[in-house]
Design an enzyme around this catalytic site. Structure first.
Site, PDB file in Angstrom:
ATOM      1  N   GLU A 102      29.550  13.540   2.029  1.00  0.00           N
ATOM      2  CA  GLU A 102      28.322  14.312   2.281  1.00  0.00           C
ATOM      3  C   GLU A 102      28.445  15.727   1.718  1.00  0.00           C
ATOM      4  O   GLU A 102      29.542  16.240   1.559  1.00  0.00           O
ATOM      5  CB  GLU A 102      28.085  14.423   3.795  1.00  0.00           C
ATOM      6  CG  GLU A 102      26.932  13.603   4.325  1.00  0.00           C
ATOM      7  CD  GLU A 102      25.538  14.070   3.904  1.00  0.00           C
ATOM      8  OE1 GLU A 102      25.380  14.757   2.872  1.00  0.00           O
ATOM      9  OE2 GLU A 102      24.591  13.713   4.616  1.00  0.00           O
ATOM     10  N   ASP A 103      27.295  16.334   1.466  1.00  0.00           N
ATOM     11  CA  ASP A 103      27.318  17.726   1.016  1.00  0.00           C
ATOM     12  C   ASP A 103      27.546  18.676   2.181  1.00  0.00           C
ATOM     13  O   ASP A 103      28.376  19.570   2.122  1.00  0.00           O
ATOM     14  CB  ASP A 103      26.024  18.085   0.247  1.00  0.00           C
ATOM     15  CG  ASP A 103      24.741  17.821   1.054  1.00  0.00           C
ATOM     16  OD1 ASP A 103      24.814  17.203   2.125  1.00  0.00           O
ATOM     17  OD2 ASP A 103      23.666  18.246   0.591  1.00  0.00           O
ATOM     18  N   ASP A 106      25.224  19.850   9.201  1.00  0.00           N
ATOM     19  CA  ASP A 106      24.579  21.004   9.832  1.00  0.00           C
ATOM     20  C   ASP A 106      24.495  20.709  11.333  1.00  0.00           C
ATOM     21  O   ASP A 106      25.445  20.958  12.076  1.00  0.00           O
ATOM     22  CB  ASP A 106      23.213  21.165   9.150  1.00  0.00           C
ATOM     23  CG  ASP A 106      22.505  22.446   9.510  1.00  0.00           C
ATOM     24  OD1 ASP A 106      23.172  23.412   9.871  1.00  0.00           O
ATOM     25  OD2 ASP A 106      21.264  22.502   9.412  1.00  0.00           O
ATOM     26  N   PHE A 155      21.524  29.853   5.451  1.00  0.00           N
ATOM     27  CA  PHE A 155      21.043  28.854   4.491  1.00  0.00           C
ATOM     28  C   PHE A 155      21.732  29.067   3.144  1.00  0.00           C
ATOM     29  O   PHE A 155      21.839  30.184   2.649  1.00  0.00           O
ATOM     30  CB  PHE A 155      19.520  28.959   4.319  1.00  0.00           C
ATOM     31  CG  PHE A 155      18.976  27.855   3.472  1.00  0.00           C
ATOM     32  CD1 PHE A 155      18.793  26.592   3.997  1.00  0.00           C
ATOM     33  CD2 PHE A 155      18.684  28.069   2.132  1.00  0.00           C
ATOM     34  CE1 PHE A 155      18.315  25.553   3.202  1.00  0.00           C
ATOM     35  CE2 PHE A 155      18.197  27.039   1.336  1.00  0.00           C
ATOM     36  CZ  PHE A 155      18.022  25.785   1.883  1.00  0.00           C
ATOM     37  N   ARG A 168      20.076  22.695  -7.371  1.00  0.00           N
ATOM     38  CA  ARG A 168      21.177  21.743  -7.174  1.00  0.00           C
ATOM     39  C   ARG A 168      22.194  21.814  -8.315  1.00  0.00           C
ATOM     40  O   ARG A 168      23.343  21.447  -8.166  1.00  0.00           O
ATOM     41  CB  ARG A 168      20.648  20.303  -7.131  1.00  0.00           C
ATOM     42  CG  ARG A 168      19.824  19.968  -5.915  1.00  0.00           C
ATOM     43  CD  ARG A 168      19.636  18.453  -5.837  1.00  0.00           C
ATOM     44  NE  ARG A 168      18.570  18.064  -4.938  1.00  0.00           N
ATOM     45  CZ  ARG A 168      18.704  17.896  -3.627  1.00  0.00           C
ATOM     46  NH1 ARG A 168      19.872  18.109  -3.057  1.00  0.00           N
ATOM     47  NH2 ARG A 168      17.691  17.525  -2.882  1.00  0.00           N
TER      48      ARG A 168
HETATM   49  P1  IMP Z   1      21.876  17.753   9.676  1.00  0.00           P
HETATM   50  O1  IMP Z   1      21.255  16.430   9.995  1.00  0.00           O
HETATM   51  O2  IMP Z   1      21.258  18.867  10.503  1.00  0.00           O
HETATM   52  O3  IMP Z   1      23.375  17.760   9.782  1.00  0.00           O
HETATM   53  O4  IMP Z   1      21.427  18.127   8.197  1.00  0.00           O
HETATM   54  C1  IMP Z   1      22.066  17.651   7.085  1.00  0.00           C
HETATM   55  C2  IMP Z   1      21.194  17.825   5.853  1.00  0.00           C
HETATM   56  O5  IMP Z   1      20.382  19.016   5.904  1.00  0.00           O
HETATM   57  C3  IMP Z   1      22.090  17.996   4.643  1.00  0.00           C
HETATM   58  O6  IMP Z   1      22.441  16.747   4.072  1.00  0.00           O
HETATM   59  C4  IMP Z   1      21.245  18.869   3.738  1.00  0.00           C
HETATM   60  O7  IMP Z   1      20.416  18.063   2.931  1.00  0.00           O
HETATM   61  C5  IMP Z   1      20.388  19.691   4.667  1.00  0.00           C
HETATM   62  N1  IMP Z   1      20.913  21.068   4.866  1.00  0.00           N
HETATM   63  C6  IMP Z   1      21.474  21.565   5.981  1.00  0.00           C
HETATM   64  N2  IMP Z   1      21.819  22.856   5.838  1.00  0.00           N
HETATM   65  C7  IMP Z   1      21.477  23.191   4.564  1.00  0.00           C
HETATM   66  C8  IMP Z   1      21.594  24.411   3.786  1.00  0.00           C
HETATM   67  O8  IMP Z   1      22.100  25.473   4.232  1.00  0.00           O
HETATM   68  N3  IMP Z   1      21.141  24.349   2.507  1.00  0.00           N
HETATM   69  C9  IMP Z   1      20.594  23.226   1.959  1.00  0.00           C
HETATM   70  N4  IMP Z   1      20.464  22.067   2.651  1.00  0.00           N
HETATM   71  C10 IMP Z   1      20.899  22.049   3.947  1.00  0.00           C
END
Ligand code: IMP
Length: 178
Positions: A102-103, A106, A155, A168
């Site tokens: 995963e990237d 969050d 962010f 990206r």
């Molecule tokens: P989660 O479900 O809250 O863990 O969100 C995960 C997804 O939110 C990631 O795969 C990203 O696509 C997006 N995301 C969360 N934080 C950021 C950020 O700081 N920049 C860009 N995308 C983010």
């Protein structure tokens, strides 16, 4: 390009290219050591993980396979609101050692959903490799096995991560300037 503008926001470099390369290689080495002999199947989560996956896999030296999935958001009928569906996984993962690539983690809700979905297909075990983790925002209890960077709540974009689909392609990671 230490400071950039993307749409309505300003960003500045928070993790330079060399630092990313170094930590990605470290993560790959940890995976090589820990998963040796396990014949892992890497599952990369598009779009965000494309650049991390590419660089990471160049340093993986153990026998392995790689596949890609996408998470499609749709409005669920349940009160939980947005639900994410995993699309594109054609491999049989029963009995396999899986590494989700995963990237960013969050809140962790996306990862939790992915674990639930993959779990129904009877893998032997699931490891998680994430380029970035925002530990202060984690809402669910997740065991993230391989992490390149823990970062603050701000962010970010670049190196696969986007703002409204943009940025990206950038080779560094940038943080929003308030
Ligand atoms: P989660 O479900 O809250 O863990 O969100 C995960 C997804 O939110 C990631 O795969 C990203 O696509 C997006 N995301 C969360 N934080 C950021 C950020 O700081 N920049 C860009 N995308 C983010």
């Amino acid at each position: 390009m230490d400071r950039i503008r993307v749409k309505d926001k300003e960003f500045e470099v928070s993790i330079p290219e060399e630092k990313i390369a170094k930590e990605v290689e470290r993560v790959a080495n940890e995976i090589n050591t820990e998963l040796a002999g396990k014949d892992p199947l890497f599952i990369s989560v598009l779009n965000g993980a494309f650049m991390f996956t590419s660089d990471l896999m160049k340093h993986i030296t153990i026998p392995c396979q790689i596949s890609f999935v996408k998470l499609a958001s749709y409005q669920g009928v349940a009160s939980t609101g947005k639900v994410k569906e995993v699309i594109g996984l054609n491999e049989d993962i029963a009995g396999r050692t899986i590494v989700i690539v995963e990237d960013i983690v969050d809140t962790g809700l996306t990862m939790q959903r992915l674990l639930e979905t993959l779990g129904t297909r009877n893998p032997k075990e699931i490891y998680i490799a994430s380029l970035l983790v925002k530990p202060e925002k984690l809402k669910v209890d997740l065991d993230i096995n391989f992490i390149a960077f823990n970062i603050p709540n701000d962010f970010i974009l670049g190196y696969g991560l986007d703002y409204d689909g943009y940025a990206r392609n950038l080779r560094q990671i940038y943080t929003v300037v308030e």
